[in-house]
Design a protein around this motif. Sequence first.
Motif, PDB file in Angstrom:
ATOM      1  N   ASP A   4      -2.898 -23.025  -0.767  1.00  0.00           N
ATOM      2  CA  ASP A   4      -3.858 -22.196  -0.041  1.00  0.00           C
ATOM      3  C   ASP A   4      -4.894 -21.647  -1.023  1.00  0.00           C
ATOM      4  N   ARG A  54      -9.998  -4.393  -5.968  1.00  0.00           N
ATOM      5  CA  ARG A  54      -9.669  -3.248  -5.116  1.00  0.00           C
ATOM      6  C   ARG A  54      -8.749  -2.260  -5.828  1.00  0.00           C
ATOM      7  N   ASN A  66      -2.184   2.725   5.199  1.00  0.00           N
ATOM      8  CA  ASN A  66      -2.438   1.407   5.784  1.00  0.00           C
ATOM      9  C   ASN A  66      -1.657   1.404   7.086  1.00  0.00           C
ATOM     10  N   ASP A 103       0.815  -1.212   0.000  1.00  0.00           N
ATOM     11  CA  ASP A 103       0.000   0.000   0.000  1.00  0.00           C
ATOM     12  C   ASP A 103       0.850   1.265   0.000  1.00  0.00           C
ATOM     13  N   THR A 106      -7.621 -20.273  -0.605  1.00  0.00           N
ATOM     14  CA  THR A 106      -8.280 -18.995  -0.292  1.00  0.00           C
ATOM     15  C   THR A 106      -7.559 -17.848  -1.011  1.00  0.00           C
ATOM     16  N   ASP A 153       2.776  -5.214  10.109  1.00  0.00           N
ATOM     17  CA  ASP A 153       3.320  -6.559  10.369  1.00  0.00           C
ATOM     18  C   ASP A 153       4.828  -6.434  10.325  1.00  0.00           C
TER      19      ASP A 153
HETATM   20  N1  CTP Z   1      -0.687 -13.834   3.007  1.00  0.00           N
HETATM   21  C1  CTP Z   1      -0.480 -14.905   2.188  1.00  0.00           C
HETATM   22  N2  CTP Z   1      -1.444 -15.833   1.957  1.00  0.00           N
HETATM   23  C2  CTP Z   1      -2.659 -15.699   2.547  1.00  0.00           C
HETATM   24  C3  CTP Z   1      -2.908 -14.609   3.379  1.00  0.00           C
HETATM   25  C4  CTP Z   1      -1.919 -13.692   3.589  1.00  0.00           C
HETATM   26  O1  CTP Z   1       0.610 -15.022   1.640  1.00  0.00           O
HETATM   27  N3  CTP Z   1      -3.599 -16.608   2.323  1.00  0.00           N
HETATM   28  C5  CTP Z   1       0.404 -12.868   3.256  1.00  0.00           C
HETATM   29  C6  CTP Z   1       0.498 -11.771   2.241  1.00  0.00           C
HETATM   30  O2  CTP Z   1       1.869 -11.466   2.074  1.00  0.00           O
HETATM   31  C7  CTP Z   1      -0.188 -10.602   2.898  1.00  0.00           C
HETATM   32  C8  CTP Z   1       0.145 -10.810   4.355  1.00  0.00           C
HETATM   33  O3  CTP Z   1       0.203 -12.232   4.512  1.00  0.00           O
HETATM   34  O4  CTP Z   1       0.277  -9.374   2.413  1.00  0.00           O
HETATM   35  C9  CTP Z   1      -0.858 -10.206   5.312  1.00  0.00           C
HETATM   36  O5  CTP Z   1      -2.136 -10.729   5.072  1.00  0.00           O
HETATM   37  P1  CTP Z   1      -3.450  -9.918   5.333  1.00  0.00           P
HETATM   38  O6  CTP Z   1      -3.272  -9.015   6.472  1.00  0.00           O
HETATM   39  O7  CTP Z   1      -4.581 -10.880   5.321  1.00  0.00           O
HETATM   40  O8  CTP Z   1      -3.658  -9.155   3.974  1.00  0.00           O
HETATM   41  P2  CTP Z   1      -3.117  -7.826   3.376  1.00  0.00           P
HETATM   42  O9  CTP Z   1      -2.278  -8.167   2.210  1.00  0.00           O
HETATM   43  O10 CTP Z   1      -2.550  -6.956   4.409  1.00  0.00           O
HETATM   44  O11 CTP Z   1      -4.466  -7.241   2.780  1.00  0.00           O
HETATM   45  P3  CTP Z   1      -5.451  -6.159   3.347  1.00  0.00           P
HETATM   46  O12 CTP Z   1      -4.955  -4.868   2.802  1.00  0.00           O
HETATM   47  O13 CTP Z   1      -6.770  -6.540   2.737  1.00  0.00           O
HETATM   48  O14 CTP Z   1      -5.444  -6.262   4.821  1.00  0.00           O
END
Ligand code: CTP
Length: 859
Positions: free
Chosen positions: A613, A626, A492, A485, A615, A496
């Motif tokens: 994964d 988005r 954002n 972002d 999902t 993390d």
């Molecule tokens: N991630 C992944 N696989 C998933 C979920 C998450 O590899 N199934 C990793 C991605 O690198 C992601 C990070 O974990 O950027 C953090 O995940 P999350 O917080 O769920 O998503 P964001 O990318 O931060 O998206 P958002 O802006 O919608 O919060």
Amino acid sequence: MQVIISHVNLDFDGLASMVAAKKLYPQAKLILPSKQGKTVERFLAIYRDSLNLYHPNEINWQEVRTVIMVDIASLQRTGDVAKYINDEEVEFIVYDHHEESDHNVQAKLAKIEKVGATVTLILEKIKMKNISITSFEATIFALGLYTDTGSFTYLSTTSRDLKMASYLIENGANLQVITKFSESPLQEEEQQLLQCLIQQSEEHYIDGIDILIASHQQNEYIGGLAFLSRKALEMTGTDALIFVVEMGKRIFIVGRSTSERIDILPLVKKLGGGGHKKAASAMVKDGNFHEVLTTVRDDIYQVVKPAITAKDIMTSPVKVVSTKTSIEDAGKMMLRYGHTGFPVLENEKLVGVISRRDVDKAKHHGLGHAPVKGYMSTNPITIDAAMSLEEVQHLMIDENVGRLPVKDNEEIIGIISRTNVIEALHGEQLNTAGKVHLDRPLEITLIDRMKNFLSIENLQLLKQIGKLADQINYSAYIIGGIVRDLIIGRTNEDIDIVVEGNGIDFANLLAENLGGTVRCHEKFATATWKHPSRLKIDITSARTEYYDYPAALPNVEMSSLKEDLFRRDFTINAMAIQINEDHFGKLIDYFHGFNDIKQNKIKVLYNLSFVEDPTRILRAVRFEQRFNFKMDQQTFDLAMISADKIASTSKPRIAHELSILLKEKHPVESLVRLGEIGIIRYLIGTHSFNVQKLKTFKSLVDEIVPLQQNQNSETWVCYLVILFSETENEIELVKDYCLNNESLKVTDQIVELLDDNQNFLKEDTLGAIHHSLKNYQTESIICYIALMQLQECFANKLKKYLQNRTQIPKLIDGNDLLNLNIEKGPLFAKILLEIECAYLNQEIHSKEDAISKVKREYL
Ligand code: CTP
């Protein structure tokens, strides 16, 4: 008057550029320098009359106002011409493709760009201005282009040169003439000189690079040393060569190279010359031949840039298998990690290498269960971490091996495959296009973006965290979505952090120094640190997750940052920003996420990503919608073939992703996209659904939900209800995806509304409708409208009701009723509802009205 000039020893690029410049400045006179290169001289012997060339002494220099210089930017190499030009009186226009130098004239217009031939720069203008050219002109221009780019083989050649070549051929450039003049055979004296030079050359082997220094002294002058140096390079196959040739009173130094690691220019400049990194020349008048030669010998070591070593390009940490690993498992690991081979260890000693081909062959013979020991190649060749890229290349070619384990003492610290070599070789060029990932990531600083898009508090906090990491020698990074972002330019604050160290220890250190509390998740080696400001920060140890079987929860093994990034979903989410004090803001981008963001691309990092994964398929669609990005073709194909795996993923995990996806701005488009991928079928049991109903629902949401005070609605689950309503399945199945009591309640309400006899639709007044629907949430009612595809009159009635009910004031409350001596009990709720209904029906308007009504009807 305008004149066009170029350099002495005029070559074809100089001549072509002069003729081309005249197309742009038709009034200008072409001045032929006192000396021309041999081939140009031969050419002019035939074609001179067609070109209208002037000798410098035929020009009245007093009248010259503009000097157009081509293939040259300084007066130093113009020979006699320089003495006629008063650089205070004239203005200069320059077209050149050589490195800029301090001697360059101050030009009114200077187009100095790195292309293979200067004529390209001028041709681009001619083409842009639609100036027509004859086939004769096209042939001269092409001669300049072909000779200065070595028929497009010199590394200085650019696509711009090739585009212009195509333009010239379209305009009738004569290839026969070009071949005749660009490939001039060596004259006898040239052959002799070349022979002498090669015989007397000395070979220097520097850091994996071969350089020849060839020297010679003779009395008579022979031109065309640059051409001879090219021939010598072809004949000897060395990486570079330098000629030092004394002819009469002058010493000529000519350098040429074919390697990116060599830059001859500084050496040649020291001797008063110029040119390019890979082709440069100088001339020393009345110098001492031996002194010049000594300078060249002494400086030759500085010409070579430090080698790229095995350590720089290897893949590390290296994945290994044991001799007992089965062929089947080795194959799975290859797929999982995208490697084409692994070193094989026995008692921690390297005993072989197993490659994709070995595995395929063994499997073909039904030997998947057998240990790799029997099928690996034994006696593997290993290399030292300091071996140069050139040596690695030679070794791969000589020994015909595609995989070289890299050792430091006895330990295997990495492995080099052909891919690593190819990436390193093309890295410099391809990196700019962002295609290749070297083991060295793209590194740029994002401090400005952090300042712009993070709150001051969070920026300060990250700095503090970075300093604490420094104290215990940990590298610390922010990672994932926040990095993406920041690059996109969105705020954002979801931080993390990854440390190369123990994440739990680090979280505890943060709490000790900055306050707050820590919750540890030992199994995943992660911790959540709750900062005193209530901000929650997840801290993980750089780690690798691998999956025991598709769609299982991750297990954890400790590893490096790159591995941590590699296991992530998409390249755009696989970047980190370092926050240690000395590197604060440094972007770490191994997989070209930065570039993919610039190209609006969603790309998985490895082929099994969606299998591991599923999902992530939902996430891919979420990011597409988005950011208005798009999956690249391969990612889309992988999503399609992995879609069925979602069936073995737990419902709560799917629901979590679905809820985020459907709460975003474009839920309908997202569902349509999920339909295209073919995953909808595995979510609801059928692939067909009614887009119109979804759209109706969405537009009602947009119209009505913003009016509500409590906008934390459960609209997302309504989309699922609409999807399921199209199937044979019970809508009740939606409840499997409900994450909380609110979404359960909405689902129940919709089912109730559908089961109802729709009596409320027959009601005339809003008050009467309120009687029936007061307890139903807005999203349940609008979902009902969409599902039933209600006639406009009914839909409008319900819409009006929903809009008006958001504005019902609290005219009276329980205390007012107590004051009227009404006993507390179920009657209270009944009376308050009656008052709301009366308000909606506009029977009452104020508290007084309400109290009068109660008195009238209940006392
Ligand atoms: N991630 C992944 N696989 C998933 C979920 C998450 O590899 N199934 C990793 C991605 O690198 C992601 C990070 O974990 O950027 C953090 O995940 P999350 O917080 O769920 O998503 P964001 O990318 O931060 O998206 P958002 O802006 O919608 O919060």
